[in-house]
Design a protein around this motif. Structure first.
Motif, PDB file in Angstrom:
ATOM      1  N   VAL A 228      -4.891  -1.437  -1.420  1.00  0.00           N
ATOM      2  CA  VAL A 228      -5.621  -0.901  -0.264  1.00  0.00           C
ATOM      3  C   VAL A 228      -6.784  -1.836   0.066  1.00  0.00           C
ATOM      4  N   LYS A 229      -7.470  -2.287  -0.975  1.00  0.00           N
ATOM      5  CA  LYS A 229      -8.626  -3.163  -0.748  1.00  0.00           C
ATOM      6  C   LYS A 229      -8.189  -4.506  -0.155  1.00  0.00           C
TER       7      LYS A 229
ATOM      8  N   GLY B 110       1.360   4.449  -7.267  1.00  0.00           N
ATOM      9  CA  GLY B 110       0.100   5.198  -7.329  1.00  0.00           C
ATOM     10  C   GLY B 110      -0.332   5.541  -8.726  1.00  0.00           C
ATOM     11  N   GLN B 111       0.371   5.006  -9.704  1.00  0.00           N
ATOM     12  CA  GLN B 111       0.087   5.376 -11.089  1.00  0.00           C
ATOM     13  C   GLN B 111      -1.143   4.662 -11.636  1.00  0.00           C
ATOM     14  N   CYS B 112      -1.173   3.338 -11.538  1.00  0.00           N
ATOM     15  CA  CYS B 112      -2.274   2.614 -12.181  1.00  0.00           C
ATOM     16  C   CYS B 112      -3.321   2.168 -11.163  1.00  0.00           C
ATOM     17  N   THR B 113      -4.545   2.094 -11.643  1.00  0.00           N
ATOM     18  CA  THR B 113      -5.685   1.826 -10.768  1.00  0.00           C
ATOM     19  C   THR B 113      -5.580   0.498 -10.009  1.00  0.00           C
ATOM     20  N   PRO B 114      -5.289  -0.622 -10.696  1.00  0.00           N
ATOM     21  CA  PRO B 114      -5.337  -1.902  -9.971  1.00  0.00           C
ATOM     22  C   PRO B 114      -4.383  -1.934  -8.786  1.00  0.00           C
TER      23      PRO B 114
ATOM     24  N   ASN C 117     -13.556  -5.217 -12.351  1.00  0.00           N
ATOM     25  CA  ASN C 117     -12.860  -4.955 -11.091  1.00  0.00           C
ATOM     26  C   ASN C 117     -12.243  -3.562 -11.071  1.00  0.00           C
TER      27      ASN C 117
ATOM     28  N   LEU D  81     -13.051  -0.514  -8.571  1.00  0.00           N
ATOM     29  CA  LEU D  81     -12.016   0.143  -7.766  1.00  0.00           C
ATOM     30  C   LEU D  81     -12.116   1.654  -7.915  1.00  0.00           C
TER      31      LEU D  81
ATOM     32  N   VAL E 136      -2.470   4.322 -17.668  1.00  0.00           N
ATOM     33  CA  VAL E 136      -2.535   4.171 -16.217  1.00  0.00           C
ATOM     34  C   VAL E 136      -3.884   3.704 -15.676  1.00  0.00           C
ATOM     35  N   CYS E 137      -4.984   3.996 -16.365  1.00  0.00           N
ATOM     36  CA  CYS E 137      -6.268   3.611 -15.768  1.00  0.00           C
ATOM     37  C   CYS E 137      -6.518   2.125 -15.928  1.00  0.00           C
ATOM     38  N   ARG E 138      -5.964   1.539 -16.977  1.00  0.00           N
ATOM     39  CA  ARG E 138      -5.994   0.105 -17.266  1.00  0.00           C
ATOM     40  C   ARG E 138      -7.375  -0.408 -17.670  1.00  0.00           C
TER      41      ARG E 138
ATOM     42  N   GLY F  26       1.460   5.674  -3.764  1.00  0.00           N
ATOM     43  CA  GLY F  26       0.525   4.707  -3.209  1.00  0.00           C
ATOM     44  C   GLY F  26      -0.829   5.337  -2.983  1.00  0.00           C
TER      45      GLY F  26
ATOM     46  N   SER G 187       3.328   1.174  -3.602  1.00  0.00           N
ATOM     47  CA  SER G 187       2.753   1.332  -4.935  1.00  0.00           C
ATOM     48  C   SER G 187       3.053   2.754  -5.391  1.00  0.00           C
TER      49      SER G 187
ATOM     50  N   THR H  25      -1.323   9.136  -3.244  1.00  0.00           N
ATOM     51  CA  THR H  25      -1.105   9.844  -4.503  1.00  0.00           C
ATOM     52  C   THR H  25      -2.247  10.822  -4.768  1.00  0.00           C
TER      53      THR H  25
ATOM     54  N   VAL I  80       0.849  -1.193   0.000  1.00  0.00           N
ATOM     55  CA  VAL I  80       0.000   0.000   0.000  1.00  0.00           C
ATOM     56  C   VAL I  80       0.885   1.244   0.000  1.00  0.00           C
TER      57      VAL I  80
ATOM     58  N   LEU J 261     -10.053 -10.069  -7.321  1.00  0.00           N
ATOM     59  CA  LEU J 261      -9.408  -8.781  -7.565  1.00  0.00           C
ATOM     60  C   LEU J 261      -7.891  -8.973  -7.661  1.00  0.00           C
TER      61      LEU J 261
ATOM     62  N   ARG K  21      -2.792   0.788  -7.229  1.00  0.00           N
ATOM     63  CA  ARG K  21      -2.985   1.859  -6.245  1.00  0.00           C
ATOM     64  C   ARG K  21      -4.146   1.547  -5.305  1.00  0.00           C
ATOM     65  N   ILE K  22      -5.299   1.217  -5.884  1.00  0.00           N
ATOM     66  CA  ILE K  22      -6.470   0.987  -5.035  1.00  0.00           C
ATOM     67  C   ILE K  22      -6.567  -0.482  -4.629  1.00  0.00           C
ATOM     68  N   GLY K  23      -6.168  -1.372  -5.532  1.00  0.00           N
ATOM     69  CA  GLY K  23      -6.283  -2.806  -5.253  1.00  0.00           C
ATOM     70  C   GLY K  23      -5.575  -3.214  -3.978  1.00  0.00           C
TER      71      GLY K  23
ATOM     72  N   SER L 290      -2.210  -4.894 -13.880  1.00  0.00           N
ATOM     73  CA  SER L 290      -1.379  -3.795 -13.379  1.00  0.00           C
ATOM     74  C   SER L 290      -0.327  -3.432 -14.413  1.00  0.00           C
TER      75      SER L 290
END
Lengths: 400, 637
Positions: A334-335, A324-328, B113, B117, B72-74, B200, A322, B203, A319, A359, A330-332, A367
């Protein structure tokens, strides 16, 4: 800091004379060197296991005036400390390997990306480089070889784990935020400052120094068919003799545990936080690219350890680390950490935990870089391999 | 022209695809399979482009056609046979035959997913959001049938809304970290105010040391707003204040409308880009309750008179008086984003900026003086609104020096998007309105003023007049139908030379300023046009280095790509195709007008005869229509 070398092997922790590899390669053609490395079947020692010869061939074949050889010494994987030991005890093997790389690929510049926390090695490495220059092992016309110029510079990282990922490392070198790039294009064609670049692990360079002297075939005789040679393992945790071991690939986990004096072992984390956590029924498996692959970190947990706490520690790490660039990622992460906390409190549903595992698989697949792709490994393997302990402990009282 | 140097990190630049040495051997194209069907695509095409070319839909979010790739958003991931992981289709150049699956099980699961998120971190409720129904995240959620927050949902605000700027408001609770704003600011505009901070889960997109936007070198261009997929960025909205003024019977509320909003506002009402709604908009504005509706093109004509005269005076001083302190080339000053950019990045060049105010601010000064006197209205009771395609105009009207009428010259800058919202609030469907004209005494404006909206427009308008003044020939004799084609179009930097082989008599209005044109005979007028601050930077660096552009006499700069039609206050989406259509709308309207040249505008001539009696660049016009600038630099305390 004391370096605990517990077991030396035929390759890395063996006799080596300063400059030996360089003296050898200047008598060889680039093709011969590449052929030897190919023969050795050496794979990247950072963990990803990409064939070194392929990487070097691509850079060697690239038509560019400027090329770079980068030594990835951003050893940040939790439980890994073998590169540090190499750089302190045997810098000559590593730096000679870089010079060999420069000669083979036609690069004039080498850069050591040194982990920020290893600042204390910086001075000795710099002194060593100065000495190499004096001895004409670095600089212009190395060892009197007309046109063979190569020099090495050290760049100190700033503490981000992600910068061990080669493209994030290059971004960091360029003065940018440490974030992985899109690949393709790969560094071998578009690397540092847009030039062909080979990024190799510290241990890879050390191995190369031996391979060019003793030949690829000699190296290939060690280890297994698909994992040739020997490997440095950083072994820590619940055992009597933690430290760095040079072992042939293919050794079983059980053999390792006996060697290091581990008792009542419950779990072995192979490959650091981004690796997998194995339970007893996996201990007969072997450490090799084709079975349990690793960059060298082995952490041993005995029966007294709580696997959920272990997992929590790893997830907290990701956590934070990361980019923090890509969604999976950065947030994944944390989840997943939230899921661990739910398990801790016993407030969870099985369907949600299964959703988190799903997930995790998405994170592995979608990622942007290796960090996010490997960060769910611990989560998935601990939940799979220690299901009983984790669910019994918490009772799964809200389970459905 | 070889110009190097960009601030953007390599990871945020366009894809670099290695071209094969002999593309002819592979025909320059690659055979691929998408979902088991065969296609052939040009070498280097991204998977996303390949799918778009073949009508295969791929969801995107961080991708924007104006911006370099981010990946980045994937959400756009696809399966590529032989690869262990899924690949971001926006970032994957096709250089060898591939087998691609766009809707496999792992792709669908991954997208769902990822969607969940993003929703988990997106604060707020759709129905209480100004981007409702025009939000890309919302659109994707619908596309993927989201029916709940599968990974939870933030319930507490995490960031304070930054209201500090006159132009741009940032609400980072709505941000999904697609980094379009970052790439807009760093790469497209090369301003570099926004960047990701921390890592992380911490950000976030921020400014230098997370300072308020008003305290950093933001130029207020608002291009970031136009590219934000959600409601994280918005313009500083004056609608409430304007409604209040309209409701107040003691206030005389007037609105001036710039050329670009009329060419774009139809898009907010479901029309395809490319159709002007000038007349309909006038009617709607009156229905809303504005007392007078004026045409900013009028002061665009006035700008041409002032700025053109200023240019002639600068040239005269430089060429005849040999005054070496005269700053050349002269830069246009209509774009407040560009002006602030220059003040921050090239403060040593502020003497090159034309001292003429922008059309908006000229109008503001005239409304509270000339118009107030003429109609016997106390300027204090006038509320002056400016409809602009621009977020920087909000900052401009709040510049402390913009009060030459003795009052705040322009009270509110209103964007196209905000006016569309007001029209909707008033229950009006714009396309159904009957057409009506602008109000006097500023009712007539030329096509020259109208084309200010597109890049090259100010230059073209200036040339139509200056060339007539100097040569005595009609602009139509020199340029077919008075269309100065070389300065039109979307090339980043345009350069044009006009040799003045013959000169005519000095027209009456300029007689007090220059005795004759003999000194211009044989001179080649060199001009350039740049739009988007990244292109402006190229020209400025060239001027600084003493390159070709330093020899220019006059350079038009616009902060926004495409000029005002692509402004930060225009409808969303704005992209290359939309900008092209809006420009078409403007040029088409220009050609349909009887009056095409600023100096032929009788109302402008009348203004000089009755009010600005000492002529262009005279004492009174200097007081009301000219301004000064601030050397801001990059260090703000």
């Amino acid at each position: 800091m004391k370096n605990k070398i517990k077991r030396s092997g035929p390759v890395l922790f063996s006799g080596y004379n300063r400059g030996e590899a360089i003296r050898k390669v200047i008598t060889m053609s680039r093709e011969d060197i590449l052929f030897n490395i190919k023969e050795s079947r050496l794979k990247g020692r950072g963990g990803a296991g990409f064939p070194t010869s392929t990487k070097w061939m691509l850079v060697a074949a690239a038509s560019s005036e400027e090329k770079y050889v980068i030594c990835n010494a951003d050893e940040g994987e939790p439980g890994t400390f073998k590169d540090r030991v190499l750089l302190v005890e045997y810098p000559e093997m590593v730096l000679d390997g870089m010079v060999v790389g420069g000669y083979t690929m036609g690069a004039k510049k080498g850069i050591i990306y040194l982990r920020g926390e290893y600042e204390y090695i910086l001075k000795s490495l710099q002194d060593y480089i100065v000495q190499m220059r004096k001895d004409n092992l670095l600089g212009k016309n190395i060892l009197g070889n007309e046109g063979f110029d190569f020099d090495i510079e050290i760049f100190l990282g700033s503490g981000a784990y992600v910068c061990g990922e080669e493209t994030a490392l290059i971004e960091s070198l360029e003065g940018n935020r440490g974030e992985a790039r899109n690949r393709p294009p790969f560094p071998v064609s578009t690397g540092y400052l847009g030039n062909p670049t080979s990024v190799n692990n510290v241990e890879t360079f050390a191995a190369v120094s031996h391979i060019v002297i003793k030949g690829g075939e000699w190296y290939r005789k060690m280890g297994t068919d698909k994992s040739s040679g020997s490997k440095l393992f950083s072994i820590s945790g619940d055992c009597e003799r933690p430290g760095v071991y040079e072992l042939p690939w293919g050794i079983t986990i059980n053999d390792v545990l006996i060697m290091v004096g581990a008792k009542n072992t419950k779990a072995v984390q192979v490959g650091g936080a981004s690796g997998v956590c194995l339970s007893k029924d996996h201990f007969n498996r072997s450490l090799a690219y084709e079975d349990v692959s690793t960059g060298g970190s082995i952490i041993i947990f005995n029966e007294s350890r709580n696997m959920l706490s272990v997992l929590k520690n790893f997830m907290e790490f990701f956590v934070e680390e990361s980019c923090g660039q890509c969604t999976p990622c950065r947030i994944g992460n944390v989840k997943l950490l939230e899921g661990v906390e739910m398990l801790e409190k016993g407030e969870f549903t099985f369907s949600y935990i299964n959703r988190l595992k799903d997930l995790g698989r998405t994170m592995q697949l979608a990622s942007k870089c290796g960090l996010g792709q490997s960060s769910p490994n611990s989560f998935i393997s601990i939940l799979d391999n220690f299901k009983g302990e984790i669910l019994n402990r918490t009772g799964g009282k809200n389970g459905n | 022209m070889e110009i190097k140097g960009t601030r953007a990190p390599v990871s945020q630049q366009s894809l670099q695809v290695e071209k094969p040495e002999h593309p002819e051997h592979i025909g320059g194209s690659v055979s691929i399979e998408i979902n088991d069907r065969k296609y052939s695509v040009p070498f280097g095409t991204t998977i996303l482009e390949a799918c778009q070319m073949n009508q295969i839909h791929i969801p995107t979010l961080c991708h924007h056609p104006d911006l370099c790739v981010a990946g980045v958003c994937r959400i756009c991931v696809v399966e590529v046979e032989g690869m262990r992981t899924l690949q971001a289709s926006c970032a994957y150049p096709i250089t060898n035959p591939l087998k691609i699956k766009t809707t496999s099980d792992s792709v669908r699961k991954a997208r769902k997913n990822i969607m969940d998120l993003m929703l988990s971190e997106h604060y707020g409720e759709c129905y209480a959001c100004f981007r409702n129904q025009n939000c890309e995240l919302q659109k994707l959620a619908k596309e993927y049938g989201s029916d709940g927050f599968n990974f939870g949902h933030v319930t507490k605000s995490r960031y304070d809304v930054d209201h500090s700027s006159y132009s741009v408001i940032r609400d980072m609770d709505k941000c999904i970290l697609c980094k379009r704003c970052v790439r807009t600011c760093i790469d497209l505009q090369e301003v570099g105010v926004l960047e990701a901070i921390d890592r992380g889960k911490d950000t976030h997109i921020g400014t230098f040391f997370d300072k308020p936007l008003s305290d950093v070198i933001c130029i207020n261009c608002g291009q970031c707003i136009n590219r934000c997929p959600t409601a994280a960025l918005r313009a500083n909205d004056p609608r409430d204040e304007i409604w209040e003024a309209i409701d107040n019977p003691n206030k005389h509320v007037v609105i001036q409308t710039a050329p670009s909003p009329r060419a774009a506002i139809g898009e907010e009402f479901g029309n395809a880009p490319g159709k002007s709604f000038t007349g309909e908009m006038n009617t709607a504005l009156r229905k809303i309750g504005f007392n007078k509706v004026f045409d900013t093109n009028f002061t665009a004509d006035l700008t041409i008179m002032e700025e053109g005269t200023e240019l002639i005076l600068r040239l005269y001083k430089a060429l005849v008086v040999k005054d070496e302190t005269v700053a050349l080339p002269q830069f246009t000053s209509c774009s407040p984003g560009w002006v602030k950019y220059l003040e921050h990045f090239y403060p040593e060049f502020i003497d090159n900026l034309s001292s003429a105010k922008s059309p908006q601010q000229m109008f503001g000064a005239l409304i509270k003086t000339y118009y107030a006197e003429l109609n016997n209205i106390n300027p204090e009771d006038i509320v002056s609104v400016a409809l602009m395609p621009c977020s920087a105009k909000k900052f401009e009207c709040n510049r402390p020096e913009m009060n030459s009428s003795g009052y705040k010259d322009v009270d509110y800058g209103l964007t196209t998007r905000e006016l569309a919202q007001m029209i909707k609030e008033a229950g009006i469907h714009l396309p159904e309105m009957e057409q009506s004209h602008f109000d006097d005494p500023f009712g007539e404006a030329s096509g020259a003023g109208l084309i200010f909206g597109a890049t090259g427009g100010v230059m073209e308008a200036a040339l139509r007049s200056v060339v007539e003044f100097v040569t005595g020939h009609k602009a139509e004799d020199l340029f077919s139908n008075a269309n100065v084609i070389p300065v039109r179009g979307f090339e980043g930097v345009k350069y044009f030379e006009i040799p003045l082989t013959e000169v005519g008599p000095v027209p009456g209005i300029l007689k007090p300023l220059v005795p004759n044109w003999d000194w211009l005979k044989g001179v080649t007028l060199k001009i350039a046009v740049a739009h988007g601050t990244a292109n402006a930077k190229k020209v400025m660096d060239n001027i600084k280095a003493g390159g070709k552009f330093s020899e220019c006499h006059f350079v038009e700069f616009m902060a926004c790509p495409g000029g005002c039609i692509g402004g930060g206050g225009q409808p969303i989406p704005t992209n290359a195709e939309v900008r092209k259509q809006r420009a078409n709308a403007i040029y088409t309207e220009d050609e349909s007008l009887p009056l095409r040249k600023s100096h032929e505008n009788e109302h402008v001539v009348n203004l000089y005869e009755t009010f600005l009696t000492d002529g262009p660049c005279g004492h009174k016009s200097h007081k009301l229509l000219h301004t000064h600038y601030i050397k801001r630099g990059k260090y703000i305390s």
